[in-house]
Design a protein around this motif. Structure first.
Motif, short mmCIF file in Angstrom:
data_model
loop_
_atom_site.label_atom_id
_atom_site.label_comp_id
_atom_site.label_asym_id
_atom_site.label_seq_id
_atom_site.Cartn_x
_atom_site.Cartn_y
_atom_site.Cartn_z
N GLY A 276 15.88 -7.60 16.22
CA GLY A 276 16.45 -8.37 17.45
C GLY A 276 16.20 -9.46 17.90
O GLY A 276 16.86 -10.42 18.25
N GLY A 277 14.73 -9.72 17.72
CA GLY A 277 14.21 -11.05 17.99
C GLY A 277 14.73 -12.15 16.97
O GLY A 277 14.97 -13.26 17.51
N ILE A 278 14.83 -11.82 15.82
CA ILE A 278 15.31 -12.69 14.86
C ILE A 278 16.67 -13.11 15.10
O ILE A 278 16.96 -14.27 15.12
CB ILE A 278 15.29 -12.07 13.35
CG1 ILE A 278 13.64 -12.18 13.04
CG2 ILE A 278 15.84 -13.15 12.34
CD1 ILE A 278 13.46 -11.37 11.76
N MET A 279 17.62 -12.16 15.61
CA MET A 279 18.91 -12.58 15.88
C MET A 279 18.96 -13.33 16.98
O MET A 279 19.97 -14.19 17.13
CB MET A 279 19.51 -11.20 15.81
CG MET A 279 21.12 -11.33 16.04
SD MET A 279 21.86 -12.11 14.46
CE MET A 279 22.81 -10.60 14.05
N GLY A 290 21.12 -9.55 20.16
CA GLY A 290 19.76 -8.66 20.34
C GLY A 290 19.89 -7.43 19.25
O GLY A 290 20.46 -7.42 18.27
N GLY A 291 18.80 -6.52 19.81
CA GLY A 291 18.74 -5.34 18.70
C GLY A 291 17.07 -5.08 18.94
O GLY A 291 16.55 -5.18 19.96
N GLN A 294 14.83 -3.03 12.96
CA GLN A 294 15.67 -2.94 11.94
C GLN A 294 17.10 -3.20 12.15
O GLN A 294 17.83 -3.39 10.92
CB GLN A 294 15.36 -1.89 10.92
CG GLN A 294 13.94 -1.74 10.52
CD GLN A 294 13.74 -0.51 9.67
OE1 GLN A 294 13.85 0.84 10.12
NE2 GLN A 294 12.95 -0.72 8.29
N ILE A 295 17.43 -3.18 13.15
CA ILE A 295 19.15 -3.44 13.29
C ILE A 295 19.25 -4.48 14.52
O ILE A 295 18.47 -4.35 15.60
CB ILE A 295 19.72 -1.89 13.92
CG1 ILE A 295 19.35 -0.78 12.93
CG2 ILE A 295 21.15 -2.11 14.06
CD1 ILE A 295 19.67 0.55 13.61
N ALA A 296 20.27 -5.23 14.22
CA ALA A 296 20.38 -6.19 15.31
C ALA A 296 22.05 -6.65 15.26
O ALA A 296 22.60 -6.54 14.29
CB ALA A 296 19.75 -7.48 15.21
N GLY A 297 22.48 -7.28 16.28
CA GLY A 297 23.98 -7.77 16.33
C GLY A 297 24.16 -8.83 17.29
O GLY A 297 23.19 -9.15 18.05
#
Length: 341
Positions: A276-279, A290-291, A294-297
């Motif tokens: 989430g932070g990466i996204m 966000g996210g 292991q999951i983000a959008g």
């Protein structure tokens, strides 16, 4: 801080009509958690409660969940927020860009398992548990602690949500999910659970899968795919989930557009990855992103008029993601497939 459910219920009890709003294009976790929270508010706070959503329910399993269980959700376009004395957000938070609550609007309840965002703290009932694997688990604990009988339909929704969100307890689950799973397994309708988990899918699913396989590129441990135009936004997550098992990669980014908006989905099998932070860094304040682990959008509103616009956005997102993950490898095709005849 320890969340006090009795104090939270006392703050809202008997105040009038309640609205439970999930994020746009809701997934099973959002919908099931909303069902459980609505049951709690009706039973323990004497609040007539409406569940509403924005966007569409697109993914085949999600549509099956609504159809098989007969879930009734109002379209947010038909909602007048000022008609409700209690407003709850479930599996989302204020000002995240992924729900239809007007910016700055009053919110009384926020229940979520994603990292806390500043706007959530203004809700008197703010219960965000980042150590939980699903928002449905949080609302299940409410029903358990208040000893509210769980109807079979709600139990089935909660069980499928936890099953889906954690990949059968194998992804970002905790002991809380394990306890809820075992308890709900005894109460759920397993035939309906199977019908939800193994739905028929539309031709659009196979068409975008074909495009994904032809367009996908691999850069080191990252696989990316420009999916083009989407029949429904959830396709980016569907395809990302399908591509992640490829043995040579640990990260997958899928990007596509629907009604002028860009939708992106990031998946990883790296533990404690903070996807989430990466996204959010990749989107850099543009749109909504966000996210969690292991999951983000992410979503960019009104960013695309044609496939050329999408290609520019896709290349920019891939470049930013490669920089964040420190991947410098040149792209190579994922598969070499014969051209369409």
């Amino acid at each position: 801080m320890t969340f006090d459910l009795d104090v939270a219920l006392a703050r809202v009890a008997g105040r009038g009509q309640a609205l439970v709003l999930v994020h746009d294009n809701p997934d099973p976790d959002a919908m099931a958690a909303a069902e459980a929270l609505a049951l709690l508010l009706r039973t323990s706070a004497s609040l007539p409660t409406t569940i509403a959503r924005g966007g569409i329910v697109g993914r085949a399993e999600n549509r099956a969940m609504v159809s098989v269980l007969g879930l009734a959700h109002a379209e947010v376009s038909s909602i007048h927020f000022d008609d409700f004395q209690v407003i709850a957000l479930v599996d989302t938070q204020p000002e995240t860009g992924n729900n239809s609550l007007p910016a700055g609007h009053r919110v009384d309840i926020v229940v979520d398992h994603h990292p806390v965002r500043p706007g959530a703290r203004r809700a008197p009932w703010c219960d965000i548990r980042e150590d939980f694997g699903a928002s449905s688990t949080i609302t299940w604990t409410y029903l358990r602690d208040k000893r509210i009988p769980i109807p079979q339909t709600v139990a089935t929704a909660l069980l499928y949500a936890i099953k889906s969100e954690t990949k059968d307890l194998g992804r970002e689950s905790s002991d809380h999910e394990f306890q809820a799973y075992l308890s709900l397994l005894r109460q759920a309708d397993l035939e309906k659970l199977y019908a939800i988990a193994e739905p028929k899918v539309p031709v659009a699913h196979f068409a975008v899968l074909d495009r994904a396989l032809r367009a996908a590129e691999v850069r080191g441990a990252l696989l990316t795919a420009n999916l083009g135009e989407l029949a429904y936004p959830d396709l980016v997550a569907e395809i990302a989930d399908m591509l992640l098992p490829y043995e040579a990669v640990h990260w997958v980014l899928c990007v596509g557009h629907h009604r002028g908006n860009v939708h992106a989905s990031l998946r990883t099998d790296v533990e404690h990855a903070h996807a989430g932070g990466i996204m959010r860094r990749v989107f850099d304040g543009r749109g909504a992103a966000g996210g969690h682990g292991q999951i983000a959008g992410g979503k960019l509103h009104g960013a695309v008029r044609n496939k050329v616009d999408l290609a520019v956005v896709y290349e920019d997102l891939v470049r930013r993601l490669c920089a964040d993950l420190q991947i410098a490898d040149a792209p190579r095709p994922f598969l070499t497939l014969p051209e369409k005849s």
